[in-house]
Design a protein around this motif. Sequence first.
Motif, short mmCIF file in Angstrom:
data_model
loop_
_atom_site.label_atom_id
_atom_site.label_comp_id
_atom_site.label_asym_id
_atom_site.label_seq_id
_atom_site.Cartn_x
_atom_site.Cartn_y
_atom_site.Cartn_z
N ILE A 194 102.70 -60.63 31.98
CA ILE A 194 102.92 -59.21 32.25
C ILE A 194 101.79 -58.70 33.15
CG2 ILE A 194 103.21 -56.93 31.23
CD1 ILE A 194 104.01 -58.32 28.62
N PRO A 195 102.10 -58.22 34.36
CA PRO A 195 101.06 -57.67 35.22
C PRO A 195 100.42 -56.44 34.59
CG PRO A 195 103.13 -58.00 36.42
CD PRO A 195 103.43 -58.17 34.96
N VAL A 196 99.21 -56.16 34.98
CA VAL A 196 98.47 -55.03 34.39
C VAL A 196 99.25 -53.73 34.55
CG1 VAL A 196 96.36 -53.66 34.53
CG2 VAL A 196 96.25 -56.15 34.75
N ASN A 197 99.87 -53.55 35.73
CA ASN A 197 100.57 -52.27 35.97
C ASN A 197 101.89 -52.17 35.22
OD1 ASN A 197 101.97 -54.16 37.45
ND2 ASN A 197 102.16 -52.90 39.29
N LYS A 198 102.32 -53.26 34.55
CA LYS A 198 103.56 -53.23 33.78
C LYS A 198 103.30 -53.22 32.26
CE LYS A 198 106.58 -53.62 37.22
NZ LYS A 198 107.31 -54.87 37.44
N GLU A 199 102.05 -53.24 31.87
CA GLU A 199 101.72 -53.29 30.45
C GLU A 199 102.03 -51.95 29.78
OE1 GLU A 199 97.91 -56.39 30.71
OE2 GLU A 199 97.62 -54.29 30.15
N LYS A 200 102.74 -52.00 28.67
CA LYS A 200 102.93 -50.78 27.87
C LYS A 200 101.63 -50.47 27.15
CE LYS A 200 107.91 -50.80 27.20
NZ LYS A 200 108.19 -51.78 28.28
N VAL A 201 101.28 -49.20 27.12
CA VAL A 201 99.98 -48.79 26.60
C VAL A 201 100.03 -48.69 25.07
CG1 VAL A 201 98.22 -46.99 26.62
CG2 VAL A 201 99.49 -47.53 28.71
N MET A 202 99.03 -49.28 24.43
CA MET A 202 98.95 -49.21 22.97
C MET A 202 98.60 -47.78 22.55
SD MET A 202 96.57 -51.55 20.45
CE MET A 202 95.07 -50.57 20.67
N PRO A 203 99.39 -47.17 21.69
CA PRO A 203 99.22 -45.74 21.41
C PRO A 203 98.16 -45.41 20.35
CG PRO A 203 101.16 -46.56 20.28
CD PRO A 203 100.62 -47.71 21.09
N THR B 104 93.84 -60.66 15.49
CA THR B 104 94.38 -59.60 16.35
C THR B 104 95.89 -59.73 16.48
OG1 THR B 104 92.31 -59.50 17.59
CG2 THR B 104 94.26 -58.56 18.65
N LEU B 105 96.38 -60.96 16.53
CA LEU B 105 97.83 -61.19 16.64
C LEU B 105 98.56 -60.59 15.44
CD1 LEU B 105 97.84 -64.92 17.82
CD2 LEU B 105 97.96 -62.86 19.23
N TYR B 106 97.99 -60.75 14.27
CA TYR B 106 98.61 -60.18 13.07
C TYR B 106 98.40 -58.66 13.01
CZ TYR B 106 99.45 -64.82 11.11
OH TYR B 106 99.92 -66.08 10.89
N ASP B 107 97.21 -58.23 13.37
CA ASP B 107 96.86 -56.82 13.22
C ASP B 107 97.77 -55.93 14.06
OD1 ASP B 107 95.07 -55.17 11.79
OD2 ASP B 107 94.05 -54.67 13.66
N ILE B 108 98.05 -56.33 15.29
CA ILE B 108 98.93 -55.55 16.14
C ILE B 108 100.34 -55.50 15.54
CG2 ILE B 108 100.00 -55.41 18.42
CD1 ILE B 108 97.02 -54.60 18.28
N GLY B 109 100.78 -56.61 14.98
CA GLY B 109 102.08 -56.63 14.32
C GLY B 109 102.14 -55.68 13.14
N TYR C 51 95.12 -54.74 23.56
CA TYR C 51 95.98 -54.16 24.58
C TYR C 51 96.98 -55.19 25.12
CZ TYR C 51 93.04 -49.99 24.74
OH TYR C 51 92.38 -48.84 24.42
N LYS C 52 96.48 -56.38 25.39
CA LYS C 52 97.36 -57.43 25.92
C LYS C 52 98.39 -57.87 24.88
CE LYS C 52 94.97 -57.67 29.78
NZ LYS C 52 95.51 -57.15 31.05
N VAL C 53 97.96 -57.99 23.64
CA VAL C 53 98.88 -58.40 22.58
C VAL C 53 99.93 -57.34 22.35
CG1 VAL C 53 99.08 -59.00 20.14
CG2 VAL C 53 97.15 -59.88 21.48
N TYR C 54 99.52 -56.07 22.34
CA TYR C 54 100.49 -54.99 22.16
C TYR C 54 101.54 -55.01 23.27
CZ TYR C 54 102.65 -50.44 21.80
OH TYR C 54 103.59 -49.44 21.69
#
Length: 882
Positions: A59-68, A111-116, A363-366
């Motif tokens: 996912i390119p940086v400009n296409k990443e959905k922002v973690m809220p 982090t993988l679990y935490d974002i989930g 951010y990347k995982v989200y």
Amino acid sequence: MSQDLDPIETQEWLEAFDSICRAQGSDRASYILSQLQARATNTGVGLPQSITTPYCNTIPVNKEKVMPGDLFMERRVRSLIRWNALAMVMRANKQSDGIGGHIASFSSAATLYDIGFNYFFRGSEGENLGDLVFFQGHSAPGMYARSFLEGRLSEDQLDSFRREVDGKGLSSYPHPWLMPDYWQFPTVSMGLGPIQAIYQAHVMRYLSARGLVARGDRKVWAFLGDGECDEPESLGAISLAGREELENLVFVINCNLQRLDGPVRGNGKIMQELEGVFRGAGWNVIKVVWGRHWDQLLEKDKSGLLIKRMNEVCDGELQNYKYNGGAYTREHFFGKYPELLELVKDMTDDQIMALNRGGHDPYKVYAAYAEASESKGKPTVILAQTVKGYGLGDAGEAANDTHSVKKLDMDSLRKFRDRFGIPIPDDQLETVPYYKPAEDSPELAYMKSRRESLGGPLPARKADFEAMATPPLSAFSKQLESSGEREISTTMAFVRVLSSLVKDKNIGSRVVPIVPDEARTFGMEGMFRQLGIYTSAGQKYVPHDHQQIMYYKEDKKGVILEEGINEAGAMSAWLALATSYSTNSCPMIPFYIFYSMFGFQRIGDLAWASGDSQARGFLIGATAGRTTLNGEGLQHQDGHSLILANTIPNCKSYDATFSYEVAVIVQDGVKRMFEAQENCFYYLTTMNENYTQPAMPEGAEEGIVKGMYKFAEADKGDKKVTLMGAGTILNEVIAAAEILKDQFDVESDIWSLTSINELVREGQAVDRWNLLHPTKKAKTAYITEQLGDCKAPVIASTDYMKAYSEQMRAYIEQPFYVLGTDGFGRSDSRAALRHFFEVDRNFVVISALKALADQGTIKAAVVEKAIKTLGIDPEKPNPLYL
């Protein structure tokens, strides 16, 4: 072509492509590329073969959905979880050195679990069905630590990690049998989680297609390791997920590049390998390779050398960079090209060391999870690069032996505390205390609010379901009656029982036949048109046999699951349905019918997991018996599946001879599992040998269920034996009784052994009770009770290894003799095989006469003469060794 002969023309093509991307978007650019590819193929131009992308984030940086959410609060919560997971394992090993536990796996995956947990995993509070999450087994300490902060587990429970005997401890890994309200799925041993997850998603879609349980937007999340992907079960069924377009399935592969002893692919790149495998199987692949601290470097690099270097370096070196630090990384990663050294000249070694891997960047995982959640038409795999033992520092971060780390020395523990900001003073570190903020603290309030918004806590398992009305035994009246002169097999008898169940108005819709491409072998082809074979695509072709009554009918709403030549897949589908009462709040009654030799022997690990999962359903070992499936030979002829079945504590196993036995066992099983809600599943062997089926003797039901009943009673006489038989060998026993009577004036009681395993389990339970109650009147085992005071010797004959019948010896007070089929199978007629394995009627006769001779009732010379008369070679080789 390795050289660019016209760089200017090449640049013009690239600029034209960039222009399309800017002006018309990526969809248009992708279309143009597909058209160029098609034109190249049509004109015979060879294209470079590649199913992998560069070693960077998908996912390119400009296409990443922002973690809220609140990044800093979440890091704080994650740090608390890390600490308590570490403390639990260390305290367990202080109490009992060597009790084990794992720190490094969860450290890499936190982090993988935490974002989930914070944004994606939906719970099942109320009537809502939540997501199904397969947690990687070695990360269990992290789940316990989170539940501790949530108030679901106490300090005492954490201190009982891996201390389970009293029933209050926490299991080493996810085990529903041991923690039935907590864990949903057993994911250790490795490989079982991935294949189970695929078939849970498959069955979720199946149930929705049939209108039984709406799928909605539920997801199945499976967490696994990159090293785990070497297990055949991990990747063996991914093509099914791609073919079925299981958009409800998400794999998260923690690519920490290490397995238990060392690198997964030290000389290669495991993420690239997995990307190719999953893309080839039709999955949506999202790589999360680098964290956001790399973004500026990638943007600054105009030479393309940074991506080139990322593509070049092997996993063994990637591990070295994190193990050896920033200076080493500067020299050995960036140092290969002067332009890259220039790129990082203003960065300190510590800053280079802080260049994070993608799986540790929230951010990347989200962004990856958000895209996976919205993906349509394909399953998704997220390949997240992490560092094994992340945060352990010199105690094990990225070290080859980090998987075995159970404790930290005080200096490493102090550094771990400081790195993650845990407010525990030095004078308390020695005891490695747990840390939990006040109940009204911002951290606990935040994590609880996140879970409340997503439907409640996880992991969590539900087991309650509404009892189902079992059809009475009379519903199978045809199977209880004699077949007259018509000969049928017990496999055909079972199919008729199954047909009756499918038509039952109360539970018929819940009955699911499952076959691994052997329905015709088992005489089930009549169900093709009646029930249809499930496929998500329907039937896009006209089958060549469509004008026949029993044509091959595929249907989106089909009932039968035909999983192909794939026993592990069929067993996983059975397991998904056998636990549907828990996962989908919709109890199903699955019948998996297979060659008995290819059951427990081939998928024993999944059968064990079924016991752990508290599965409910029927496994039907068709074409059973060493001498009954006569033409197929050594690899097919089963003489031990009932022994293997008995290794699973909650598996009830039966070997039926007659149609009425099959009916009684199946009806009793449905009643126990789905009406009385007994926690067990059934294994029933059936045979493909045709013979006449007698009517059920009056009052035989109880004995059939318990494991034995008297089929025929001896007439009065001076010479008497007790003959026992099971499966088709009972017919040999019946024939032997006639020979004994007609030729040797010996009378016989005949017993049908429907379940030696159940008889022995009951006997062992009696032994245990007697042991623990020495002053009470001793109880008597059912076998012993049934045989009573009769002095006649007992001869037991089955189509299985002698060890199967030998289990009964402890409960038979009379002289006891066993015939069985020890040795490798082979092809021949049934008569020849039974003579070869010494279980035919003649060997039953000889064994009975020898027993009488040993007892002094007849002379040994009678036995010797009978051996000659019956044509038995006394020097015949032992079949065990042939």
